[in-house]
Write an enzyme that holds these catalytic residues in place. Structure first.
Site, mmCIF file in Angstrom:
data_model
loop_
_atom_site.group_PDB
_atom_site.id
_atom_site.type_symbol
_atom_site.label_atom_id
_atom_site.label_comp_id
_atom_site.label_asym_id
_atom_site.label_seq_id
_atom_site.Cartn_x
_atom_site.Cartn_y
_atom_site.Cartn_z
ATOM 1 N N HIS A 101 -26.779 -19.201 21.890
ATOM 2 C CA HIS A 101 -27.571 -19.936 22.992
ATOM 3 C C HIS A 101 -28.956 -18.806 23.097
ATOM 4 O O HIS A 101 -28.774 -17.785 22.821
ATOM 5 C CB HIS A 101 -26.810 -19.399 24.143
ATOM 6 C CG HIS A 101 -27.307 -20.230 25.314
ATOM 7 N ND1 HIS A 101 -28.605 -20.003 26.098
ATOM 8 C CD2 HIS A 101 -26.749 -21.356 26.226
ATOM 9 C CE1 HIS A 101 -28.798 -20.980 26.862
ATOM 10 N NE2 HIS A 101 -27.558 -21.683 26.915
ATOM 11 N N GLY A 182 -44.194 -6.397 36.305
ATOM 12 C CA GLY A 182 -43.906 -5.427 35.293
ATOM 13 C C GLY A 182 -45.276 -5.268 34.359
ATOM 14 O O GLY A 182 -45.774 -6.280 34.185
ATOM 15 N N HIS A 187 -38.084 -4.312 28.125
ATOM 16 C CA HIS A 187 -37.379 -3.314 28.175
ATOM 17 C C HIS A 187 -36.626 -2.975 26.819
ATOM 18 O O HIS A 187 -36.305 -4.008 26.168
ATOM 19 C CB HIS A 187 -36.139 -3.635 29.285
ATOM 20 C CG HIS A 187 -35.155 -2.530 29.589
ATOM 21 N ND1 HIS A 187 -34.209 -2.086 28.594
ATOM 22 C CD2 HIS A 187 -34.932 -1.637 30.398
ATOM 23 C CE1 HIS A 187 -33.402 -1.222 28.902
ATOM 24 N NE2 HIS A 187 -33.958 -0.725 30.244
ATOM 25 N N PRO A 188 -36.381 -2.028 26.212
ATOM 26 C CA PRO A 188 -36.340 -1.733 24.829
ATOM 27 C C PRO A 188 -34.888 -2.185 24.476
ATOM 28 O O PRO A 188 -34.781 -2.629 23.154
ATOM 29 C CB PRO A 188 -36.373 -0.100 24.772
ATOM 30 C CG PRO A 188 -35.948 0.105 26.114
ATOM 31 C CD PRO A 188 -36.748 -0.574 26.981
ATOM 32 N N THR A 189 -33.950 -2.512 25.386
ATOM 33 C CA THR A 189 -32.719 -2.997 24.945
ATOM 34 C C THR A 189 -32.444 -4.213 25.796
ATOM 35 O O THR A 189 -31.556 -5.106 25.451
ATOM 36 C CB THR A 189 -31.400 -1.785 24.984
ATOM 37 O OG1 THR A 189 -31.642 -1.406 26.464
ATOM 38 C CG2 THR A 189 -31.744 -0.845 24.201
ATOM 39 N N ALA A 190 -32.809 -4.291 27.073
ATOM 40 C CA ALA A 190 -32.454 -5.300 27.937
ATOM 41 C C ALA A 190 -33.531 -6.351 28.158
ATOM 42 O O ALA A 190 -33.216 -7.442 28.611
ATOM 43 C CB ALA A 190 -32.166 -4.853 29.205
ATOM 44 N N GLY A 191 -34.748 -6.265 27.287
ATOM 45 C CA GLY A 191 -35.597 -7.516 27.327
ATOM 46 C C GLY A 191 -36.242 -7.759 28.631
ATOM 47 O O GLY A 191 -36.832 -6.868 29.257
#
Length: 324
Positions: A101, A182, A187-191
């Site tokens: 997805h 923002g 975010h480096p891992t959470a996008g």
């Protein structure tokens, strides 16, 4: 498909009487469909929050996605969402995420839907307030979509999510792709997360008896509105490798204007061109009774059918008319 048993609980309202309470639906989507411990940790805040009813949650391993259906008062739903989002941000790394997805965030989408005693305009305001607070508490940038969009081109989720997490990491620096809330970086891992307000939609899938994903992709192209198919239908073609099937995965964003039976029959006709059978259909998450009844009446060829003939719906109407 890895389906988690749905949970239903009673709503306890915190403000006023139940008959006067504002009720919204919220259907947050998380980019996790395989790790059961993470799924349960994400869902847990929705179970225990007073004023928030966990109606349904489903995790799909092929999609690698968790879809949660909530209903209740706006304030407790927001509080539970923030708790669940923090769990997702902590445990989901999109640099490692693989799934069928499209996604751009650990918490991918958060739509607010008006159900009772609340307008769409109020849900738009709710989305804007929540989006700002969500960014402040998680550090994840936010894009507003559908009715909450601040730019007309961002009404469509597929436009906001173009390129997915990997593509957006670079595109976010372009002025036209800056987030609404923002800094212009993910975010480096959470996008990033899309927060919106919209009408009720039906997540509807049609599974086909072939392993050739090209068939599903071509049929999705024929069905979806963006490439000349049915209005109010979005669709993509996916492979369900564990089941030896392919899927036309759709969002029917206005079931009153394009009924599920119409979508199904168009896919059935297109599948015949490829010599492929329709194996089954799926409704993912919650669905309005009217969306199913219309298709039931079509396939049963019931003349002059009305939802008023359904005894359970009539009883609910009677119960609601006296404010109970």
């Amino acid at each position: 498909m890895n389906t988690v048993t749905p949970i239903v609980k009673t709503i306890t309202w915190e403000e006023g009487t139940e008959s006067m309470a504002q009720i919204i639906e919220c259907v947050p989507n998380f980019s996790e469909g395989r790790r059961q411990d993470v799924i349960e940790a994400i869902v847990e805040p929705f179970r225990r929050r007073r004023g928030c009813a966990l109606l349904d949650y489903r995790a799909d391993a092929d999609h690698n996605r968790l879809v949660v259906s909530l209903a209740g008062a706006p304030d407790p739903i927001q509080e539970a969402l923030l708790e669940a989002a923090k769990v997702a941000v902590e445990h989901i790394d999109l640099n490692q995420h693989q799934g069928g997805h499209p996604r751009m965030g650990a918490v991918d989408v958060i739509p607010f839907v008006p159900l009772r005693n609340i307008t769409m305009e109020a849900c738009v305001e709710l989305a804007h307030r929540f989006g700002k607070r969500y960014h402040e508490e998680t550090g994840v940038p936010v894009y507003f979509y559908e009715e909450a969009a601040l730019r007309p081109e961002r009404r469509r989720l597929e436009v906001v999510r173009k390129g997915q997490y990997e593509g957006l990491k670079e595109a976010v620096t372009q002025p036209e792709r800056h987030p609404d809330v923002g800094e212009p970086r993910l975010h480096p891992t959470a996008g990033a997360t899309a927060v919106g307000a919209r009408k009720i939609l039906v997540a509807f899938n049609v599974n086909l008896g072939t392993t050739d994903v090209r068939v599903a992709k071509e049929i999705a192209k024929a069905v979806r509105s963006s490439s000349g198919g049915l209005c109010h239908v979005k669709g993509i073609g996916l492979s369900l490798e564990d089941r030896g099937l392919v899927q036309v995965s759709m969002n029917v964003v206005d079931y009153e204007k394009n009924a599920l039976y119409r979508v199904t029959e168009l896919i059935r006709m297109e599948a015949k061109r490829w010599g492929v059978p329709v194996v089954e259909t799926e409704v993912y998450g919650m669905v309005p009774a009217a969306a199913l009844l219309e298709s039931a009446a079509y396939y049963l060829q019931i003349a002059g059918f009305s939802p008023d003939q359904v005894i359970e719906l009539k009883m609910l109407e009677m119960l609601g008319s006296d404010g109970s």
